[in-house]
Design a protein around this motif. Structure first.
Motif, mmCIF file in Angstrom:
data_model
loop_
_atom_site.group_PDB
_atom_site.id
_atom_site.type_symbol
_atom_site.label_atom_id
_atom_site.label_comp_id
_atom_site.label_asym_id
_atom_site.label_seq_id
_atom_site.Cartn_x
_atom_site.Cartn_y
_atom_site.Cartn_z
ATOM 1 N N VAL A 5 0.879 -1.164 0.000
ATOM 2 C CA VAL A 5 0.000 0.000 0.000
ATOM 3 C C VAL A 5 0.918 1.216 0.000
ATOM 4 O O VAL A 5 1.863 1.290 0.789
ATOM 5 C CB VAL A 5 -0.911 0.008 1.244
ATOM 6 N N VAL A 6 0.663 2.165 -0.895
ATOM 7 C CA VAL A 6 1.527 3.332 -1.050
ATOM 8 C C VAL A 6 0.728 4.581 -0.708
ATOM 9 O O VAL A 6 -0.415 4.737 -1.153
ATOM 10 C CB VAL A 6 2.077 3.440 -2.490
ATOM 11 N N ALA A 7 1.336 5.456 0.084
ATOM 12 C CA ALA A 7 0.693 6.730 0.424
ATOM 13 C C ALA A 7 1.618 7.870 0.041
ATOM 14 O O ALA A 7 2.819 7.830 0.314
ATOM 15 C CB ALA A 7 0.369 6.798 1.914
ATOM 16 N N GLY A 8 1.063 8.882 -0.589
ATOM 17 C CA GLY A 8 1.808 10.083 -0.906
ATOM 18 C C GLY A 8 1.773 11.034 0.275
ATOM 19 O O GLY A 8 0.692 11.334 0.803
ATOM 20 N N VAL A 9 2.942 11.488 0.712
ATOM 21 C CA VAL A 9 3.025 12.341 1.899
ATOM 22 C C VAL A 9 3.827 13.592 1.574
ATOM 23 O O VAL A 9 4.943 13.505 1.054
ATOM 24 C CB VAL A 9 3.700 11.601 3.078
ATOM 25 N N ASP A 10 3.249 14.768 1.856
ATOM 26 C CA ASP A 10 3.970 16.030 1.654
ATOM 27 C C ASP A 10 3.945 16.906 2.909
ATOM 28 O O ASP A 10 4.365 18.053 2.884
ATOM 29 C CB ASP A 10 3.423 16.805 0.453
ATOM 30 N N GLY A 11 3.430 16.356 4.011
ATOM 31 C CA GLY A 11 3.365 17.102 5.260
ATOM 32 C C GLY A 11 2.068 17.845 5.482
ATOM 33 O O GLY A 11 1.828 18.356 6.583
ATOM 34 N N SER A 12 1.207 17.926 4.470
ATOM 35 C CA SER A 12 -0.066 18.629 4.619
ATOM 36 C C SER A 12 -1.030 17.793 5.458
ATOM 37 O O SER A 12 -0.916 16.569 5.526
ATOM 38 C CB SER A 12 -0.684 18.901 3.244
ATOM 39 N N PRO A 13 -2.016 18.443 6.117
ATOM 40 C CA PRO A 13 -3.003 17.684 6.901
ATOM 41 C C PRO A 13 -3.734 16.638 6.064
ATOM 42 O O PRO A 13 -4.013 15.539 6.548
ATOM 43 C CB PRO A 13 -3.965 18.775 7.400
ATOM 44 N N SER A 14 -4.028 16.963 4.817
ATOM 45 C CA SER A 14 -4.724 16.025 3.952
ATOM 46 C C SER A 14 -3.874 14.784 3.691
ATOM 47 O O SER A 14 -4.369 13.656 3.708
ATOM 48 C CB SER A 14 -5.092 16.716 2.626
ATOM 49 N N ALA A 24 -3.709 1.886 8.320
ATOM 50 C CA ALA A 24 -4.758 0.976 8.782
ATOM 51 C C ALA A 24 -5.082 -0.063 7.711
ATOM 52 O O ALA A 24 -5.290 -1.252 8.009
ATOM 53 C CB ALA A 24 -6.009 1.777 9.152
ATOM 54 N N THR A 25 -5.113 0.372 6.467
ATOM 55 C CA THR A 25 -5.407 -0.539 5.359
ATOM 56 C C THR A 25 -4.297 -1.561 5.183
ATOM 57 O O THR A 25 -4.556 -2.750 4.954
ATOM 58 C CB THR A 25 -5.583 0.267 4.056
ATOM 59 N N ALA A 26 -3.050 -1.114 5.279
ATOM 60 C CA ALA A 26 -1.913 -2.027 5.119
ATOM 61 C C ALA A 26 -1.928 -3.119 6.190
ATOM 62 O O ALA A 26 -1.691 -4.295 5.897
ATOM 63 C CB ALA A 26 -0.606 -1.237 5.175
ATOM 64 N N LEU A 33 3.644 -0.925 4.040
ATOM 65 C CA LEU A 33 3.259 0.440 3.687
ATOM 66 C C LEU A 33 4.501 1.190 3.218
ATOM 67 O O LEU A 33 5.555 1.120 3.848
ATOM 68 C CB LEU A 33 2.660 1.155 4.895
ATOM 69 N N VAL A 34 4.383 1.882 2.109
ATOM 70 C CA VAL A 34 5.473 2.712 1.601
ATOM 71 C C VAL A 34 4.997 4.158 1.570
ATOM 72 O O VAL A 34 3.991 4.472 0.915
ATOM 73 C CB VAL A 34 5.920 2.275 0.187
ATOM 74 N N LEU A 35 5.688 5.024 2.306
ATOM 75 C CA LEU A 35 5.396 6.454 2.296
ATOM 76 C C LEU A 35 6.309 7.110 1.270
ATOM 77 O O LEU A 35 7.533 7.001 1.375
ATOM 78 C CB LEU A 35 5.630 7.067 3.679
ATOM 79 N N VAL A 36 5.724 7.790 0.306
ATOM 80 C CA VAL A 36 6.501 8.350 -0.801
ATOM 81 C C VAL A 36 6.343 9.867 -0.830
ATOM 82 O O VAL A 36 5.228 10.394 -0.712
ATOM 83 C CB VAL A 36 6.045 7.758 -2.153
ATOM 84 N N HIS A 37 7.471 10.535 -0.994
ATOM 85 C CA HIS A 37 7.469 11.989 -1.167
ATOM 86 C C HIS A 37 8.171 12.306 -2.482
ATOM 87 O O HIS A 37 9.358 12.051 -2.634
ATOM 88 C CB HIS A 37 8.199 12.668 -0.005
ATOM 89 N N GLY A 38 7.399 12.812 -3.446
ATOM 90 C CA GLY A 38 7.995 13.248 -4.702
ATOM 91 C C GLY A 38 8.389 14.701 -4.579
ATOM 92 O O GLY A 38 7.533 15.562 -4.392
ATOM 93 N N TYR A 39 9.680 14.989 -4.631
ATOM 94 C CA TYR A 39 10.125 16.360 -4.399
ATOM 95 C C TYR A 39 10.633 16.986 -5.703
ATOM 96 O O TYR A 39 11.115 16.306 -6.607
ATOM 97 C CB TYR A 39 11.217 16.410 -3.332
#
Length: 292
Positions: A5-14, A24-26, A33-39
């Protein structure tokens, strides 16, 4: 293949709300779970400004700290969670679309950093909803509480895309021990036609609606014998209006990537697009994973 399960994270509340739901899903699916930040490069949007400098821009210490902090918090709150973090030098939208090729599910917030309050779906979630290579879950802003006890809602229109959406919706309802609501929307009677013609057309449309719902319900009950399934035929000005209204009490709405009559080049139909933009609860866009 143990797709994560992959989640995009940029620090925003959303995005943090998306990461929480992804965790929870993972755990529920026994997936990593893989947290990915595309910078983006500060000035060159991920591309070196000097044509002779072919090096990849380095991630910032600030974003690395943000990702590690989110990962640590989720690992504390979800025992058994296997979580990794990854930063990718590139635009966040393109990065997440590429990540979706190898994921079981991608989870993103409906707005990221820099989003405007009136823009419910940002460019990243919009790109993923259009071009994802696996199911994409768009999480509503955290100021809109999710009715956790609500049903899982899915539209039925007889198309192949909607058929896969029903399959995913049934799986989600079974995991949540929730009611599955199959909804078919037809237009109200209109026009100045002879009463007998209007009555005949209405009867035919009702029969078609009932047939589509019955066929979908039969497939669902065969796959999930104990699932609570409700067949709901609705008369409304448009399918999107009916689904949006129903989303107010749902815990999840599942939509196909294209509906009946969609063109091959149109990756997200008008109904699905409207629901992704304006639903009152999370929306799962049913892109079939590559290789399936």
């Amino acid at each position: 293949m143990n797709r994560p399960v992959v989640a995009g994270v940029d620090g925003s509340p959303s995005s943090l709300a998306a990461a929480d739901l992804a965790a929870a899903t993972a755990v529920a699916r026994s997936r990593p779970l893989v947290l990915v930040h595309g910078y983006l490069h500060p000035m060159g949007y991920g591309v070196p400004l000097n044509p002779y400098d072919l090096g990849v821009p380095a991630p910032t210490a600030e974003s690395e700290k943000m990702l590690e902090s989110v990962a640590a918090d989720l690992a504390d709150r979800y025992p058994g969670l296997r979580v990794q973090v990854r930063q990718v030098a590139g635009g966040p939208g393109a990065t997440m679309v590429e990540e979706s090729r190898r994921a079981e599910l991608v989870v993103v917030g409906s707005r990221g950093v820099g989003g405007f309050a009136g823009l419910l779906v940002g460019s990243v979630s919009g790109q993923l909803a259009q071009h994802g290579h696996c199911p994409v879950l768009v999480v509503r802003p955290p100021e809109q509480p999710i009715p956790m006890g609500g049903p899982v809602l899915v539209g039925v229109d007889g198309s192949g895309s909607a058929g896969y959406a029903v399959e995913l919706a049934a799986d989600e309802a079974a995991r949540r021990d929730a009611e599955l609501v199959l909804t078919h929307v037809r237009s109200p009677e209109r026009g100045a036609v002879a009463p007998e013609v209007a009555a005949e057309a209405s009867t035919a449309e009702q029969a078609e609606s009932a047939g589509l719902l019955a066929a979908a319900a039969e497939r669902v009950r065969a796959a999930h014998p104990g699932l609570r399934v409700t067949e709901r035929a609705v008369v409304a000005a448009s399918p999107e209006a009916a689904l949006l209204q129903a989303s107010g009490t749902a815990s999840l709405v599942v939509v196909g990537s294209r509906g009946r009559g969609g063109f091959v080049g149109l990756l997200l139909g008008s109904v699905s697009q409207a629901v992704v933009q304006h639903a009152h609860c999370p929306v799962l866009v049913a892109h079939r994973p590559e290789g399936d």
